[in-house]
Design an enzyme around this catalytic site. Structure first.
Site, PDB file in Angstrom:
ATOM      1  N   ASP A 117       0.864  -1.194   0.000  1.00 19.43           N
ATOM      2  CA  ASP A 117       0.000   0.000   0.000  1.00 19.43           C
ATOM      3  C   ASP A 117       0.894   1.236   0.000  1.00 19.43           C
ATOM      4  OD1 ASP A 117      -3.161   0.714   1.411  1.00 19.43           O
ATOM      5  OD2 ASP A 117      -1.678   2.220   0.859  1.00 19.43           O
TER       6      ASP A 117
ATOM      7  N   ASP B  37      -3.524   2.323  -5.483  1.00 14.64           N
ATOM      8  CA  ASP B  37      -2.265   2.334  -4.723  1.00 14.64           C
ATOM      9  C   ASP B  37      -2.085   1.096  -3.857  1.00 14.64           C
ATOM     10  OD1 ASP B  37      -3.830   2.774  -2.402  1.00 14.64           O
ATOM     11  OD2 ASP B  37      -2.265   4.061  -1.562  1.00 14.64           O
ATOM     12  N   GLU B  38      -2.756   0.019  -4.232  1.00 10.87           N
ATOM     13  CA  GLU B  38      -2.791  -1.127  -3.324  1.00 10.87           C
ATOM     14  C   GLU B  38      -2.838  -2.435  -4.117  1.00 10.87           C
ATOM     15  OE1 GLU B  38      -6.028  -2.312   0.028  1.00 10.87           O
ATOM     16  OE2 GLU B  38      -6.357  -0.536  -1.151  1.00 10.87           O
TER      17      GLU B  38
END
Ligand code: TTP
Ligand code: MG
Length: 413
Positions: A20, A129-130
């Site tokens: 993350d 973003d993960e």
């Protein structure tokens, strides 16, 4: 989607990473504007000076120290930051506001994901973003901390943004672990540590427990994941339905969800550096053959066909050269990869080389239908087939300008 025939490993032996990115939009802004490093940055949408609308999408950790958070009004966030500046004698400037630029963040996200696909065959991106990675088929628990540390460094080097990583035997624990020590976190929870890691955490930390459920749990005398793990399962199911069973499982560190890849990689590659640059061509050829074998082991395991075979050569100081050759049709043909890689390296004979890579691209993902795979293998193994069914190299070396950022993570393993 096929998982490429990846062997299923018992869940306690799986090694799952959750990656993350830290304050992602703010980190992207810092990447293109390094002066913002270490400063309170607020990213949001719809804000105009003197107006009250517009909400914070994210804020850098320096801004979070002053209670700036997502969904807050931007005007309020900036006000807090300038108040903090006024009460503080230091020269710390007030918040730096930047409007959301999704196209740019998406492009940075693609760069991060390219790195993830380089280091793992099983990648599931779940947001901008993960992502989750399953690397069980690549390493054991003893190698996990070094792998994760190098992956963080690799993401930073290739995409210029910081990540936090959690490593655990399942997805829900890995996600908690990535969040546990943000920013720039790295938390590895080995199988025998899962219960003790989760036990003291508030129930809201668990996937599936929101503020409402947490409040209800509190009313049942359950505050922590440890207490939830010890709770009577029937009582939980009675109260929350099947979700009660799921959160009970997560609290006990059980989560059988498999990391299902979403989106296929555009290429598969392996590379390796020499301790010191070498011009021993025997040495170089041996290394290239080993790399070709590693790549084709992966393509065969995943039932991947490729049309383009390439090499990457790094000569001192850091000059990157790529050469590739395309076939007229897709194959999975390890001897051909080796042969083409050895052909392509010829022009570098006599030059010192510090790093080598082999890459296959132009990929097709076949379902694990063995009969069609056999057909391809047969035709590829019969290059002189008069019917001309076998794809053959149809081009000379071409220089590729595509992404040259390759995984150096493996060098450390
Ligand atoms: P998050 O990963 O939740 O947040 P983050 O990366 O900013 O911070 P952290 O270090 O805690 O991971 O979300 C990723 C991006 O999604 C974030 O940078 C901005 C965007 N986002 C919004 O636009 N609105 C929101 O309410 C949240 C939570 C995130
Ligand atoms: Mg994030």
């Amino acid at each position: 989607m096929s998982d490429g025939g990846r062997p299923r490993v018992p869940s306690e032996e799986r090694i799952v990473l959750h990656v993350d990115m830290d304050c992602f939009y703010a980190s992207c802004e810092r990447r293109r504007e390094p002066e913002l490093q270490n400063k309170p940055v607020v990213v949001g949408m719809g804000y105009e000076a003197g107006e009250s609308h517009g909400a914070v999408a994210t804020a850098s950790y320096e801004a979070r120290e002053h209670d700036v958070e997502s969904a807050q009004a931007i005007s309020q966030a900036l006000e807090r930051l300038s108040r903090a500046e006024n009460t503080d004698d230091s020269a710390e400037p007030a918040g730096h506001y930047r409007p959301v630029d999704m196209a740019y963040y998406e492009s940075v996200s693609e760069e991060v994901k390219a790195v993830l696909h380089e280091v793992a065959d099983t990648v599931r991106a779940v947001s901008i973003d993960e992502a989750y990675l399953d690397v069980s088929d690549r390493l054991g628990w003893e190698g996990a901390p070094v792998f994760a540390r190098n992956l963080k460094a690799r993401i930073h080097e290739a995409a210029g943004v910081p990540a936090s990583i959690g490593v655990a035997p399942n997805m829900s624990t890995a996600k908690i672990a990535s969040d546990y020590d943000k920013p720039d976190g790295l938390v590895v929870v080995a199988p025998d540590e899962v219960r003790s890691f989760l036990a003291p955490l508030a129930t809201e930390t668990l996937h599936g427990v929101g503020p409402v459920t947490a409040r209800e749990l509190r009313s049942m005398g359950i505050e922590t994941a440890g207490e939830l793990a010890e709770a009577d399962r029937h009582r939980l199911v009675e109260r929350f339905g099947s979700r009660g069973g799921t959160v009970h499982d997560h609290a006990r560190g059980h989560d059988d969800r498999v990391v299902e890849p979403v989106g296929n990689p555009k290429s598969l590659s392996n590379e390796s550096a020499f301790t010191e640059a070498t011009d021993s061509f025997d040495h170089i050829r041996d290394r290239l053959v080993a790399l070709a074998e590693e790549v084709t082991t992966r393509t065969s395991q995943r039932s991947v066909l490729y049309k383009t075979i390439g090499i990457k050569v790094v000569t001192p100081p850091f000059d990157v050269h790529t050469r590739s050759r395309s076939l007229s049709g897709p194959v999975d043909d390890p001897p051909l990869v080796e042969r083409i890689a050895l052909d392509l390296i010829e022009e570098f004979e006599g030059r010192p080389i510090r790093k080598l890579g082999v890459r296959v691209s132009n990929l097709s993902f076949v379902e694990a239908d063995q009969s069609s795979l056999d057909d391809w293998e047969r035709s590829a193994a019969e290059p002189n087939d008069p019917g001309g069914a076998s794809p053959q190299p149809d081009g000379g070396p071409t220089t590729e300008n595509e992404c040259d950022r390759q995984a150096s993570v493996f060098e450390f393993l």
